[in-house]
Write a protein that holds these residues in place. Structure first.
Motif, PDB file in Angstrom:
ATOM      1  N   SER A  42       0.803  -1.136  -0.101  1.00  0.00           N
ATOM      2  CA  SER A  42       0.124  -0.200   0.059  1.00  0.00           C
ATOM      3  C   SER A  42       0.966   1.421  -0.056  1.00  0.00           C
ATOM      4  O   SER A  42       1.954   1.065   0.651  1.00  0.00           O
ATOM      5  CB  SER A  42      -1.053  -0.002   1.366  1.00  0.00           C
ATOM      6  OG  SER A  42      -1.678   1.331   1.497  1.00  0.00           O
ATOM      7  N   MET A  43       0.481   2.130  -0.890  1.00  0.00           N
ATOM      8  CA  MET A  43       1.423   3.371  -0.522  1.00  0.00           C
ATOM      9  C   MET A  43       0.782   4.364   0.513  1.00  0.00           C
ATOM     10  O   MET A  43       1.551   5.244   0.479  1.00  0.00           O
ATOM     11  CB  MET A  43       1.305   4.170  -2.039  1.00  0.00           C
ATOM     12  CG  MET A  43       1.722   3.592  -3.298  1.00  0.00           C
ATOM     13  SD  MET A  43       3.558   3.243  -2.844  1.00  0.00           S
ATOM     14  CE  MET A  43       4.117   4.639  -3.410  1.00  0.00           C
ATOM     15  N   THR A  44      -0.021   3.830   1.127  1.00  0.00           N
ATOM     16  CA  THR A  44      -0.584   4.637   2.450  1.00  0.00           C
ATOM     17  C   THR A  44       0.144   4.234   3.521  1.00  0.00           C
ATOM     18  O   THR A  44       0.265   3.193   3.713  1.00  0.00           O
ATOM     19  CB  THR A  44      -2.170   4.375   2.514  1.00  0.00           C
ATOM     20  OG1 THR A  44      -2.933   4.798   1.380  1.00  0.00           O
ATOM     21  CG2 THR A  44      -2.513   5.246   3.591  1.00  0.00           C
ATOM     22  N   PRO A  45       1.073   4.875   4.277  1.00  0.00           N
ATOM     23  CA  PRO A  45       1.758   4.693   5.151  1.00  0.00           C
ATOM     24  C   PRO A  45       0.937   4.080   6.421  1.00  0.00           C
ATOM     25  O   PRO A  45      -0.266   4.242   6.576  1.00  0.00           O
ATOM     26  CB  PRO A  45       2.381   6.074   5.743  1.00  0.00           C
ATOM     27  CG  PRO A  45       2.288   6.983   4.739  1.00  0.00           C
ATOM     28  CD  PRO A  45       1.047   6.646   3.867  1.00  0.00           C
ATOM     29  N   PRO A  46       1.365   2.847   6.970  1.00  0.00           N
ATOM     30  CA  PRO A  46       0.584   2.356   8.086  1.00  0.00           C
ATOM     31  C   PRO A  46       0.430   3.336   9.116  1.00  0.00           C
ATOM     32  O   PRO A  46       1.138   4.548   9.585  1.00  0.00           O
ATOM     33  CB  PRO A  46       1.551   1.318   8.759  1.00  0.00           C
ATOM     34  CG  PRO A  46       2.516   1.137   7.559  1.00  0.00           C
ATOM     35  CD  PRO A  46       2.670   2.255   6.903  1.00  0.00           C
ATOM     36  N   ASP A  47      -0.538   3.421  10.014  1.00  0.00           N
ATOM     37  CA  ASP A  47      -0.962   4.307  11.148  1.00  0.00           C
ATOM     38  C   ASP A  47      -0.102   3.785  12.286  1.00  0.00           C
ATOM     39  O   ASP A  47      -0.103   2.795  12.849  1.00  0.00           O
ATOM     40  CB  ASP A  47      -2.272   4.092  11.529  1.00  0.00           C
ATOM     41  CG  ASP A  47      -2.834   4.977  12.656  1.00  0.00           C
ATOM     42  OD1 ASP A  47      -2.120   5.826  13.066  1.00  0.00           O
ATOM     43  OD2 ASP A  47      -3.886   4.742  13.427  1.00  0.00           O
ATOM     44  N   THR A  48       0.778   4.806  12.601  1.00  0.00           N
ATOM     45  CA  THR A  48       1.677   4.601  13.604  1.00  0.00           C
ATOM     46  C   THR A  48       1.313   5.477  14.965  1.00  0.00           C
ATOM     47  O   THR A  48       2.127   5.728  15.770  1.00  0.00           O
ATOM     48  CB  THR A  48       3.151   4.743  13.353  1.00  0.00           C
ATOM     49  OG1 THR A  48       3.392   5.822  13.058  1.00  0.00           O
ATOM     50  CG2 THR A  48       3.569   3.608  12.298  1.00  0.00           C
ATOM     51  N   SER A  49       0.340   6.104  15.060  1.00  0.00           N
ATOM     52  CA  SER A  49      -0.105   7.234  15.984  1.00  0.00           C
ATOM     53  C   SER A  49      -0.420   6.626  17.378  1.00  0.00           C
ATOM     54  O   SER A  49      -0.001   7.480  18.042  1.00  0.00           O
ATOM     55  CB  SER A  49      -1.474   7.615  15.619  1.00  0.00           C
ATOM     56  OG  SER A  49      -2.455   6.762  15.530  1.00  0.00           O
ATOM     57  N   ASP A  50      -0.415   5.368  17.649  1.00  0.00           N
ATOM     58  CA  ASP A  50      -0.339   4.793  18.914  1.00  0.00           C
ATOM     59  C   ASP A  50       1.013   4.323  19.463  1.00  0.00           C
ATOM     60  O   ASP A  50       1.100   3.696  20.660  1.00  0.00           O
ATOM     61  CB  ASP A  50      -1.422   3.608  19.002  1.00  0.00           C
ATOM     62  CG  ASP A  50      -0.908   2.256  18.355  1.00  0.00           C
ATOM     63  OD1 ASP A  50      -0.331   2.670  17.138  1.00  0.00           O
ATOM     64  OD2 ASP A  50      -1.383   1.330  18.266  1.00  0.00           O
TER      65      ASP A  50
END
Length: 152
Positions: free
Chosen positions: A34-42
């Motif tokens: 996926s060209m969308t970066p993984p969510d790393t907000s947590d």
């Protein structure tokens, strides 16, 4: 219009359609990327992004690469290439599998830097003081880590 003109027009229309289709797709692309970066907000700032299993045995080249990685790369890419939130992405990640980022991509990244394109950590600057031989060893280390973690 001649046959050649119709053929050229058909190729142009097909190319434009493929471009529009690719640019509007969401979700994983080729090879599951996926060209969308993984969510790393947590993940806490500076913490490892992924859990990495380290192989019991490394080749001598990978051992040299581990030392060079720790000296030149770990500050951003984390211990054992697990990434560091807010600093740099994990290299033990499907995005960096050999079929998507070749060994030469690592050499070019170290020499020239890289524009941010998979992650939101900004552009990577060129790495001062690393030789092609250093990057070859670092790549051997990263590939050994990837293989141990099911990425090949």
């Amino acid at each position: 219009m001649s046959k050649l003109g119709w053929m050229i027009a058909a190729v142009l229309v097909a190319g434009a359609g493929a471009f529009v289709w690719q640019s509007t797709r969401t979700g994983p692309g080729p090879n599951g990327h996926s060209m969308t970066p993984p969510d790393t907000s947590d993940i806490a700032d500076g913490a490892a992004i992924v859990a990495v299993s380290v192989p019991d045995d490394l080749s001598s080249l990978a051992q040299m690469g581990e030392r060079a990685f720790n000296a030149k790369c770990a500050a951003c890419h984390g211990d054992d290439a697990a990434g560091r939130e807010g600093k740099g992405p994990p290299l033990v990640h499907k995005i960096y599998e050999p079929s998507h980022h070749s060994d030469m991509a690592f050499v070019m990244a170290a020499k020239n830097g890289v524009r941010a394109h998979h992650w939101r950590y900004g552009n990577m600057p060129p790495v001062d003081g690393v030789t092609d031989a250093d990057v070859k060893a670092i790549t051997a280390y990263v590939r050994a880590l990837q293989k141990e973690n099911g990425i090949f």
